[in-house]
Design an enzyme around this catalytic site. Structure first.
Site, PDB file in Angstrom:
ATOM      1  N   ALA A   1       3.344  -0.973   4.539  1.00  0.00           N
ATOM      2  CA  ALA A   1       2.549  -0.903   6.171  1.00  0.00           C
ATOM      3  C   ALA A   1       2.168  -2.482   6.632  1.00  0.00           C
ATOM      4  O   ALA A   1       2.109  -2.605   7.799  1.00  0.00           O
ATOM      5  CB  ALA A   1       1.427   0.138   6.185  1.00  0.00           C
TER       6      ALA A   1
ATOM      7  N   ASP B   1       1.253 -15.538   6.346  1.00  0.00           N
ATOM      8  CA  ASP B   1       0.837 -16.757   6.019  1.00  0.00           C
ATOM      9  C   ASP B   1       0.768 -17.505   4.420  1.00  0.00           C
ATOM     10  O   ASP B   1       1.129 -18.671   4.162  1.00  0.00           O
ATOM     11  CB  ASP B   1      -0.865 -17.254   6.608  1.00  0.00           C
ATOM     12  CG  ASP B   1      -0.518 -17.345   8.131  1.00  0.00           C
ATOM     13  OD1 ASP B   1       0.375 -17.497   8.702  1.00  0.00           O
ATOM     14  OD2 ASP B   1      -1.637 -17.382   8.642  1.00  0.00           O
TER      15      ASP B   1
ATOM     16  N   ARG C   1      13.404   4.378  12.406  1.00  0.00           N
ATOM     17  CA  ARG C   1      12.372   5.081  12.276  1.00  0.00           C
ATOM     18  C   ARG C   1      11.540   4.928  13.558  1.00  0.00           C
ATOM     19  O   ARG C   1      12.060   4.630  14.707  1.00  0.00           O
ATOM     20  CB  ARG C   1      11.416   4.905  11.011  1.00  0.00           C
ATOM     21  CG  ARG C   1      12.263   5.180   9.825  1.00  0.00           C
ATOM     22  CD  ARG C   1      11.827   4.976   8.548  1.00  0.00           C
ATOM     23  NE  ARG C   1      10.231   5.814   8.521  1.00  0.00           N
ATOM     24  CZ  ARG C   1       9.514   5.609   7.442  1.00  0.00           C
ATOM     25  NH1 ARG C   1       9.697   4.695   6.625  1.00  0.00           N
ATOM     26  NH2 ARG C   1       8.433   6.459   7.637  1.00  0.00           N
TER      27      ARG C   1
ATOM     28  N   ARG D   1       5.370  10.786  -2.781  1.00  0.00           N
ATOM     29  CA  ARG D   1       5.038  10.301  -1.270  1.00  0.00           C
ATOM     30  C   ARG D   1       6.281  10.676  -0.412  1.00  0.00           C
ATOM     31  O   ARG D   1       7.292  10.077  -0.609  1.00  0.00           O
ATOM     32  CB  ARG D   1       4.584   9.206  -0.963  1.00  0.00           C
ATOM     33  CG  ARG D   1       4.493   8.293   0.259  1.00  0.00           C
ATOM     34  CD  ARG D   1       4.246   6.965   0.140  1.00  0.00           C
ATOM     35  NE  ARG D   1       4.276   6.815   1.669  1.00  0.00           N
ATOM     36  CZ  ARG D   1       4.425   5.502   1.920  1.00  0.00           C
ATOM     37  NH1 ARG D   1       4.779   4.352   1.283  1.00  0.00           N
ATOM     38  NH2 ARG D   1       4.242   4.973   3.184  1.00  0.00           N
TER      39      ARG D   1
ATOM     40  N   GLU E   1      12.291 -10.121   2.085  1.00  0.00           N
ATOM     41  CA  GLU E   1      11.390  -8.524   2.378  1.00  0.00           C
ATOM     42  C   GLU E   1      12.407  -7.533   2.033  1.00  0.00           C
ATOM     43  O   GLU E   1      13.555  -7.498   2.692  1.00  0.00           O
ATOM     44  CB  GLU E   1      11.010  -8.595   3.886  1.00  0.00           C
ATOM     45  CG  GLU E   1      10.435  -7.376   4.227  1.00  0.00           C
ATOM     46  CD  GLU E   1       9.905  -7.629   5.670  1.00  0.00           C
ATOM     47  OE1 GLU E   1       9.799  -8.632   6.347  1.00  0.00           O
ATOM     48  OE2 GLU E   1      10.349  -6.297   6.272  1.00  0.00           O
TER      49      GLU E   1
ATOM     50  N   HIS F   1       4.204  -4.606   9.190  1.00  0.00           N
ATOM     51  CA  HIS F   1       3.969  -4.420  10.529  1.00  0.00           C
ATOM     52  C   HIS F   1       2.578  -5.015  11.214  1.00  0.00           C
ATOM     53  O   HIS F   1       2.284  -4.804  12.384  1.00  0.00           O
ATOM     54  CB  HIS F   1       4.184  -3.010  11.011  1.00  0.00           C
ATOM     55  CG  HIS F   1       5.058  -2.193  10.008  1.00  0.00           C
ATOM     56  ND1 HIS F   1       6.565  -2.675  10.137  1.00  0.00           N
ATOM     57  CD2 HIS F   1       5.240  -1.365   9.443  1.00  0.00           C
ATOM     58  CE1 HIS F   1       7.158  -1.985   9.530  1.00  0.00           C
ATOM     59  NE2 HIS F   1       6.443  -0.917   8.966  1.00  0.00           N
TER      60      HIS F   1
ATOM     61  N   PRO G   1       0.799  -1.100  -0.199  1.00  0.00           N
ATOM     62  CA  PRO G   1       0.037  -0.065  -0.105  1.00  0.00           C
ATOM     63  C   PRO G   1       0.784   1.259   0.142  1.00  0.00           C
ATOM     64  O   PRO G   1       1.984   1.329   0.551  1.00  0.00           O
ATOM     65  CB  PRO G   1      -0.879  -0.069   1.311  1.00  0.00           C
ATOM     66  CG  PRO G   1      -0.167  -1.125   2.071  1.00  0.00           C
ATOM     67  CD  PRO G   1       0.488  -2.132   1.079  1.00  0.00           C
TER      68      PRO G   1
HETATM   69  C1  DQA Z   1       8.251   1.065   3.662  1.00  0.00           C
HETATM   70  C2  DQA Z   1       8.359   1.175   5.079  1.00  0.00           C
HETATM   71  C3  DQA Z   1       6.901   0.680   5.841  1.00  0.00           C
HETATM   72  O1  DQA Z   1       7.306   1.100   7.200  1.00  0.00           O
HETATM   73  C4  DQA Z   1       5.997   2.050   5.287  1.00  0.00           C
HETATM   74  O2  DQA Z   1       4.798   1.642   6.053  1.00  0.00           O
HETATM   75  C5  DQA Z   1       6.029   2.026   3.804  1.00  0.00           C
HETATM   76  C6  DQA Z   1       7.206   1.953   3.047  1.00  0.00           C
HETATM   77  C7  DQA Z   1       9.718   1.244   2.886  1.00  0.00           C
HETATM   78  O3  DQA Z   1       9.781   0.727   1.798  1.00  0.00           O
HETATM   79  O4  DQA Z   1      10.570   1.860   3.672  1.00  0.00           O
HETATM   80  O5  DQA Z   1       5.049   2.135   3.276  1.00  0.00           O
HETATM   81  O6  DQA Z   1       8.202  -0.648   3.356  1.00  0.00           O
END
Ligand code: DQA
Length: 149
Positions: free
Chosen positions: A78, A88, A108, A17, A99, A81, A9
């Protein structure tokens, strides 16, 4: 070798952004750069972005059962988290996954330090901007090539 790249998202808004955190590249531009990079590694890419958790779960399932992908590179954004469902799904398809994050989530806010996804991945890469995706691709290619047939 075919790798699915999933972006979660709000990553469709990259470029505008919070550029001080996520840089000025759009998602389109990132995908173009990755296509060029992957062609040198002899890897085919499939891109998927969604703001909807269930659509990401569907894409992870399709990676295995429809799209014949060998691995998954995921920036769950997001949902990193919060999402047991995405975790799953990765576990269920048992494809190697990495990831990645554009920003360094560990320097952060506290809530960004926990990932539901990382424990079902080979590893996590965070903080290198566009290079996080490239490092992730390399890690997956090495993992697949080093696996005994
Ligand atoms: C993110 C880090 C996440 O915490 C955040 O919610 C994002 C972007 C990143 O690529 O740094 O949307 O995944």
């Amino acid at each position: 070798m075919k790798i699915l790249i999933v972006n979660g998202p709000n990553l469709n808004l990259l470029g505008t952004r919070e550029p001080e955190i996520y840089g000025s590249l759009t998602l389109d531009k990132i995908e173009q750069e990755l296509l060029e990079y992957a062609s040198k590694l002899n890897v085919e890419l499939k891109f998927f972005q969604s703001n909807i958790e269930g659509e990401i779960v569907d894409a992870i399932q399709k990676a295995k059962y429809e799209w014949d992908c060998n691995a998954i590179l995921i920036n769950p954004a997001a949902y990193t988290h919060t999402s047991v469902a995405i975790r799953d799904a990765i576990s269920a398809v048992s494809l190697p996954a990495v990831e990645i994050h554009i920003s360094n989530i560990h320097k952060r806010e506290e809530f960004r330090k926990h990932s539901f996804i990382a424990p079902v991945c080979i590893g996590q890469i965070a903080g290198f901007g566009l290079d996080s995706y490239k490092l992730g691709l390399n890690a997956l290619v090495d993992n697949i090539n080093n696996k005994p047939a």
